[in-house]
Design an enzyme around this catalytic site. Structure first.
Site, mmCIF file in Angstrom:
data_model
loop_
_atom_site.group_PDB
_atom_site.id
_atom_site.type_symbol
_atom_site.label_atom_id
_atom_site.label_comp_id
_atom_site.label_asym_id
_atom_site.label_seq_id
_atom_site.Cartn_x
_atom_site.Cartn_y
_atom_site.Cartn_z
ATOM 1 N N LYS A 73 0.860 -1.184 0.000
ATOM 2 C CA LYS A 73 0.000 0.000 0.000
ATOM 3 C C LYS A 73 0.896 1.233 0.000
ATOM 4 C CE LYS A 73 -3.902 1.888 2.723
ATOM 5 N NZ LYS A 73 -4.849 1.551 3.813
ATOM 6 N N SER A 148 -9.679 1.589 2.746
ATOM 7 C CA SER A 148 -8.836 2.390 1.886
ATOM 8 C C SER A 148 -7.811 1.565 1.103
ATOM 9 C CB SER A 148 -8.123 3.445 2.728
ATOM 10 O OG SER A 148 -7.273 2.821 3.681
ATOM 11 N N SER A 172 -9.904 -0.919 6.788
ATOM 12 C CA SER A 172 -9.334 -0.726 5.448
ATOM 13 C C SER A 172 -8.694 -1.941 4.807
ATOM 14 C CB SER A 172 -8.304 0.393 5.475
ATOM 15 O OG SER A 172 -8.981 1.607 5.399
HETATM 16 N N1 GLN Z 1 -13.068 3.734 6.300
HETATM 17 C C1 GLN Z 1 -12.381 4.035 7.510
HETATM 18 C C2 GLN Z 1 -11.942 5.471 7.514
HETATM 19 O O1 GLN Z 1 -12.223 6.114 6.584
HETATM 20 C C3 GLN Z 1 -11.249 3.107 7.688
HETATM 21 C C4 GLN Z 1 -9.971 3.578 7.152
HETATM 22 C C5 GLN Z 1 -8.817 2.689 7.487
HETATM 23 O O2 GLN Z 1 -8.973 1.620 8.065
HETATM 24 N N2 GLN Z 1 -7.633 3.183 7.141
HETATM 25 O O3 GLN Z 1 -11.358 5.966 8.419
#
Ligand code: GLN
Length: 473
Positions: A73, A148, A172
């Site tokens: 990532k 994400s 994410s």
């Molecule tokens: N969707 C969650 C957020 O927007 C999770 C993001 C993540 O786990 N990095 O914060």
């Protein structure tokens, strides 16, 4: 796709080579460029590395991950390589050191093929906030891959690598895994070193694997877990033999949260399918019972107050001087900071920095930040208590299957609610996995989530292997 064990066998028997495998992955990534999974492919470098690994394997050396092709990532540092968190503010920035996870996978013979697109600063649940544009779900290009870690997940889904390392602050890894029919794992907080991970919410963030099967996930966890002098939150608990996937020879106890399965936001078909899985588990002699968890409606608010507060502090370092992007406009230091940040960050990141700054202001600190910390404690205690009487908490990973592009972008709250079942594990620190559970009548995959006891990774992987055989699509 062949799992790593089969592939290793094929390499050993001369049926394929690591070089040929990397060539195939690169070709697939180029052919499917429209999916926008990779921001950058490290083609030449990964081919050179593959040739070295082929030699090592021929000499009978090769580490635990010899020849495994892995994508990162775009928030995991790899020395001498760009890392931008899919943000304009880190444009042109190169890592000065490697993250601990990268050092560990390299030491075991992995080949790193490139860096993957994600929501900007890992903030999002659809991969629509990236400065490099959205990632498309390979199953249906009109739908999001989840976020994400959307790029990482699609890279695995579309056969561009064996596995990927993503990060999970609120879901994410697990949410895109569910949306794309892959396995995604969020370790216990402190199981994996965060050294070299660009921070979002430091008391929530964990790096974890996204793979096509449980064994590969367990194997990667075996390599990346463990204590680290560079991260004081990395636990010194012994790393168990996660790949020793043992079938349970005694009945297990599963809890499901009434508030989750009876949530009005949960897709009707996912509810029915989840109950059908519970029945299958019972038929195998396991116990599946409903438990009270009165905090479901507080999960998302507590998560967003605390993570935005932490993010507002973590992201203050991007001011146009030290890293990446700097405004072209001339002015004093103060305006350089303001302009660089205004031009460099996207809308969602700005919204969260403002929210986080607001909840930390002296006038509102107690009303929001302190209160959310107290709620977090209640959630931790309640989750811990459930897991004292049960082996696992079982829920669908997400309330719906992958949604269409643009469906939730105008309503941040609707987007935040996509995390309703995943944030609990980040608030409480417990490990959680998403396993492909089947296909919805709309043609999209969905995932079932298991949360285990703190540092109960081994048992979680062992049972996940069993469960994946029961529910395998
Ligand atoms: N969707 C969650 C957020 O927007 C999770 C993001 C993540 O786990 N990095 O914060």
């Amino acid at each position: 796709m062949a799992d790593y064990k089969q592939y290793k066998q094929q390499v050993l028997s001369g049926e394929t080579t690591v070089v040929r495998t990397v060539q195939d992955f690169l070709a697939k990534a180029i052919q499917q460029k429209h999916l926008n999974a990779f921001i950058e492919l490290w083609g030449e470098e990964s081919l050179m590395r593959a040739a070295q690994i082929d030699l090592q394997i021929a000499e009978g050396k090769g580490g635990k991950l010899a020849g495994m092709v892995i994508a990162l990532k775009d928030n995991i540092c790899y020395k001498g390589h760009s890392v931008t968190n899919s943000s304009k503010i880190l444009k042109g920035f190169e890592s000065l050191y490697s993250s601990t996870v990268v050092e560990r996978i390299i030491a075991e013979g992995a080949v790193i093929i490139g860096r993957c697109n994600c929501d900007e600063f890992a903030m999002g649940a659809s991969n629509e906030t990236s400065a490099y544009g959205p990632v498309l779900n390979a199953r249906d290009n009109t739908r999001v891959p989840g976020g994400s870690s959307g790029g990482c997940t699609v890279a695995v889904q579309a056969g561009m690598c064996h596995a990927a390392l993503g990060s999970d602050t609120g879901g994410s890894i697990r949410q895109p895994a569910a949306f794309c029919g892959q396995v995604g794992f969020k370790p216990s907080y402190g199981r994996v070193s965060r050294w070299g991970l660009l921070s979002y919410g430091s008391s929530f963030d964990q790096i974890g694997p996204i793979t096509s099967n449980i064994y590969d996930c367990a194997l990667l966890m075996e390599v990346i877990s463990g204590t680290d002098g560079k991260d004081a939150t990395a636990s010194s608990n012994k790393v168990e033999d996660y790949t020793d996937l043992q079938a349970s020879n005694k009945p297990l106890r599963f809890a499901y949260l009434d508030t989750c399965l009876n949530n009005k936001g949960l897709d009707e078909e996912l509810r029915t399918q989840s109950f059908a899985i519970f029945e299958q588990l019972k038929a195998l002699g396991h116990t599946v019972e409903t438990v009270e968890f009165p905090y479901l409606d507080y999960l998302v608010p507590a998560y967003y107050v605390l993570t935005t507060a932490e993010a507002s502090s973590n992201l203050s370092r991007y001011q146009g001087l030290t890293y990446g992007y700097r405004t072209e406009e001339k002015g004093d230091l103060d305006s350089l900071f303001k302009k660089s940040r205004s031009e460099g960050f996207g809308r969602e990141v700005k919204r969260r920095i403002m929210l986080g700054t607001f909840v930390l202001t002296s006038d509102f600190y107690d009303a929001y930040y302190t209160k959310a910390q107290k709620v977090r404690r209640l959630i931790q205690e309640s989750t811990e208590k459930i897991l004292e009487s049960y082996d696992f908490i079982i829920t669908p990973t997400t309330p719906s299957t992958a949604f269409k592009f643009g469906e939730k972008t105008k309503d941040p709250v609707a987007m935040y609610l996509a995390d309703i079942f995943t944030v609990q594990a980040n608030l409480s620190g417990h490990p959680a996995i998403s396993i492909p559970a089947g296909v919805h009548s709309n043609g999209m995959p969905w995932g079932i989530q298991l949360m285990g006891k703190q540092f109960g990774e081994k048992k979680l992987f062992s049972f996940s292997e069993e469960l994946s055989k029961i529910v395998s699509p």
